[in-house]
Design a protein around this motif. Structure first.
Motif, short mmCIF file in Angstrom:
data_model
loop_
_atom_site.label_atom_id
_atom_site.label_comp_id
_atom_site.label_asym_id
_atom_site.label_seq_id
_atom_site.Cartn_x
_atom_site.Cartn_y
_atom_site.Cartn_z
N CYS A 333 1.19 -1.40 0.13
CA CYS A 333 0.36 -0.31 0.03
C CYS A 333 0.60 0.71 0.37
O CYS A 333 1.02 1.66 -0.14
CB CYS A 333 -1.12 0.21 1.04
SG CYS A 333 -2.12 1.55 1.46
N ALA A 334 1.77 1.62 0.77
CA ALA A 334 2.76 2.43 0.73
C ALA A 334 3.34 2.41 -0.39
O ALA A 334 3.72 3.65 -0.72
CB ALA A 334 3.89 1.82 2.57
N GLN A 335 3.66 1.44 -0.58
CA GLN A 335 4.62 1.95 -2.04
C GLN A 335 3.16 1.92 -3.70
O GLN A 335 4.21 2.80 -3.97
CB GLN A 335 4.86 0.07 -2.98
CG GLN A 335 5.80 0.05 -3.88
CD GLN A 335 6.15 -1.14 -3.99
OE1 GLN A 335 5.38 -1.96 -4.27
NE2 GLN A 335 7.32 -1.95 -5.16
N ILE A 347 -7.99 2.26 -2.04
CA ILE A 347 -7.01 0.69 -1.91
C ILE A 347 -7.55 0.39 -0.12
O ILE A 347 -7.94 0.91 0.90
CB ILE A 347 -5.30 0.70 -1.32
CG1 ILE A 347 -5.29 1.37 -3.00
CG2 ILE A 347 -5.77 -0.10 -0.49
CD1 ILE A 347 -3.98 2.28 -2.85
N VAL A 348 -8.79 -0.98 -0.68
CA VAL A 348 -9.15 -1.24 0.88
C VAL A 348 -8.44 -2.87 1.56
O VAL A 348 -8.31 -3.45 0.64
CB VAL A 348 -10.58 -1.53 0.12
CG1 VAL A 348 -11.21 -2.52 1.70
CG2 VAL A 348 -10.85 -1.02 0.30
N ILE A 349 -8.15 -2.78 2.46
CA ILE A 349 -7.32 -3.87 3.04
C ILE A 349 -8.50 -4.76 3.40
O ILE A 349 -9.47 -4.43 4.42
CB ILE A 349 -6.55 -3.28 4.14
CG1 ILE A 349 -5.35 -2.09 4.62
CG2 ILE A 349 -6.07 -4.31 4.68
CD1 ILE A 349 -4.07 -2.69 3.29
N ALA A 362 -2.56 1.00 8.92
CA ALA A 362 -3.15 0.78 7.34
C ALA A 362 -3.51 2.10 7.19
O ALA A 362 -3.77 2.93 6.16
CB ALA A 362 -4.96 -0.09 7.44
N LYS A 363 -4.38 3.22 7.64
CA LYS A 363 -4.77 4.07 7.01
C LYS A 363 -3.57 5.04 7.59
O LYS A 363 -3.16 6.55 6.54
CB LYS A 363 -5.40 5.21 9.05
CG LYS A 363 -6.44 6.22 8.10
CD LYS A 363 -7.06 5.83 7.23
CE LYS A 363 -8.19 6.99 6.44
NZ LYS A 363 -8.96 6.20 5.58
N LEU A 364 -2.32 5.23 8.13
CA LEU A 364 -0.80 5.68 8.09
C LEU A 364 -0.61 5.28 6.55
O LEU A 364 0.26 6.04 6.51
CB LEU A 364 0.31 5.25 8.97
CG LEU A 364 -0.14 6.23 10.22
CD1 LEU A 364 0.48 5.96 11.79
CD2 LEU A 364 -1.01 7.23 10.55
N VAL A 365 -0.61 4.30 6.36
CA VAL A 365 0.38 3.96 4.61
C VAL A 365 -0.78 4.27 3.38
O VAL A 365 -0.42 3.97 2.53
CB VAL A 365 0.64 3.42 4.26
CG1 VAL A 365 1.79 2.13 6.15
CG2 VAL A 365 -0.53 1.45 4.73
N SER A 367 -4.24 3.23 2.97
CA SER A 367 -5.29 2.63 2.31
C SER A 367 -6.73 3.58 3.09
O SER A 367 -6.76 3.90 3.93
CB SER A 367 -5.67 1.01 3.35
OG SER A 367 -6.27 2.02 4.65
N SER A 368 -7.37 2.69 2.10
CA SER A 368 -8.64 3.53 2.19
C SER A 368 -9.82 3.26 2.55
O SER A 368 -11.63 3.96 3.10
CB SER A 368 -9.47 3.78 0.41
OG SER A 368 -8.98 4.43 -0.51
#
Length: 397
Positions: A333-335, A347-349, A362-365, A367-368
């Protein structure tokens, strides 16, 4: 303007209750020594609220939270004739143009009204509040009609809980900031400390943090409260966001098409969904759910091939498994967020461990959102409808 200075002893609940009983239509101005708000009513029911210390921050937060398909930073705004309701007018036009759904518009309205009412109730605990009734200040249209009495009861319960935590003098518009990071590190785990350092930076209010973490305001506050009471975290005032540039009317946001003639809904360009999951069974399940609903699908089981495949396919929505060999979901996700093509792609984890720390990380990298495994068809399709653009064409198409 018809002015009616009411006794400071009159609470907002009493004021709004009176307006509701007389089926008042217009604006109820609420004034304190250092703040002012406006409550708009139609036939005694609430339809919008303005003012307070962070009107632009509030607008940005709720549009981002409830209308992810709209780029709030580049959205042109509807200018009104001297009214403070530029944001409401913009919201109404977006709904009319079907760039947001009616449900999204109502969610923004309800959250805005609830936040303003909470701030008014908190204000009257420390300072006198006066009211002015202006039946000439009207909104031309109403997106929803909110039951005044029921809403006030809900906000009063929220305030009672907030006050019960000993926070009568502390507004949710304040921003937590680290005061003693060394002591905090000694009293928390490495993972929790890293999360707190990332979040508690003095730049986000309690409300901003709750929206970022997709959690209830009280839950986030309770999580930080022990550190505040120990003096490890302090609270600071932060400024509002800068006001947006106003235009004569909002235009379609990037990736959104204006509505055409009414007819059956069809999927617009960008309706390709990608799923990155090392489990073949999970990918097949996602493929069956999405293709049966008319979406195009690409499954990626090798995390190393994820970026090259996505660059080639350019999906409009990405589901990303959290636990995979070689590269995990956080890293991918960060990439992706560092690639310009995917900076705004939802992007949904996918995860079997829906904990608050995982949500924050996940939010910090970037994700939606989150989706628990095993996946549920209705929830998958709800996410697809939320994030993917659609348009309407005539029956002949």
């Amino acid at each position: 303007m018809i002015t009616a200075h009411d006794s400071p002893k009159d609470s907002p609940s009493r004021q709004l209750g009176l307006r509701s009983q007389i089926q008042f239509t217009g604006r109820l101005n609420v004034q304190a020594s250092n703040q002012q708000w406006g409550l708009y009513l139609y036939m005694g029911r609430l339809i919008w609220a303005t003012g307070g210390p962070h009107p632009y921050r509030r607008w940005h937060r709720y549009i981002t939270q409830y209308c992810p398909q709209v780029n709030v930073s580049t959205l042109p705004y509807q200018e009104t004739d001297g009214s403070q309701c530029w944001n409401y007018s913009t919201l109404a036009v977006l709904a009319e143009r079907q760039q947001i759904t009616g449900e999204q518009a109502v969610a923004v309205v309800r959250s805005t009204v609830a936040e303003v009412l909470f701030d008014i109730i908190q204000q009257e605990e420390t300072q006198p509040v006066t009211f002015q009734c202006n039946p000439q200040d009207l909104l031309e249209r109403s997106l929803t009609l909110i039951n005044t009495e029921h809403t006030l009861q809900e906000i009063q319960r929220l305030w009672n809980t907030w006050a019960g935590l000993g926070l009568v003098d502390h507004s949710p518009n304040l921003a937590p900031v680290l005061r003693r990071p060394e002591q905090l590190q000694q009293q928390t785990s490495e993972k929790a400390y890293a999360t707190l350092v990332s979040l508690v930076d003095g730049k986000r209010t309690f409300r901003d943090l709750a929206a970022l973490m997709q959690q209830d305001l009280l839950l986030v506050t309770r999580m930080l409260l022990p550190f505040f009471r120990k003096g490890l975290i302090g609270l600071t005032k932060i400024p509002d966001l800068p006001p947006p540039l106003l235009a004569t009317a909002p235009v379609a946001s990037a990736g959104l098409s204006a509505p055409s003639a009414l007819g059956r809904p069809v999927l617009a360009t960008g309706s390709l969904v990608a799923c990155i999951d090392d489990s073949k069974r999970e990918c097949q399940a996602m493929e069956q759910i999405l293709t049966q609903a008319g979406y195009r699908f690409v499954g990626i089981q090798d995390s190393i091939q994820a970026l090259p495949t996505l660059l080639e396919q350019k999906p409009g929505l990405i589901f990303l498994d959290l636990v995979m060999p070689i590269a995990n979901g956080y890293e991918i996700c960060a990439q992706l967020r560092r690639v310009s093509l995917f900076k705004e792609t939802p992007i949904v984890i996918l995860t079997g461990n829906d904990g608050i720390i995982d949500r924050v990380r996940a939010k910090l990298v970037g994700s939606s959102g989150f989706l628990a495994k095993p996946v549920d068809a209705e929830k998958v399709l709800a996410i697809a409808r939320k994030y993917l653009p659609s348009r309407r064409v005539g029956h002949g198409e």
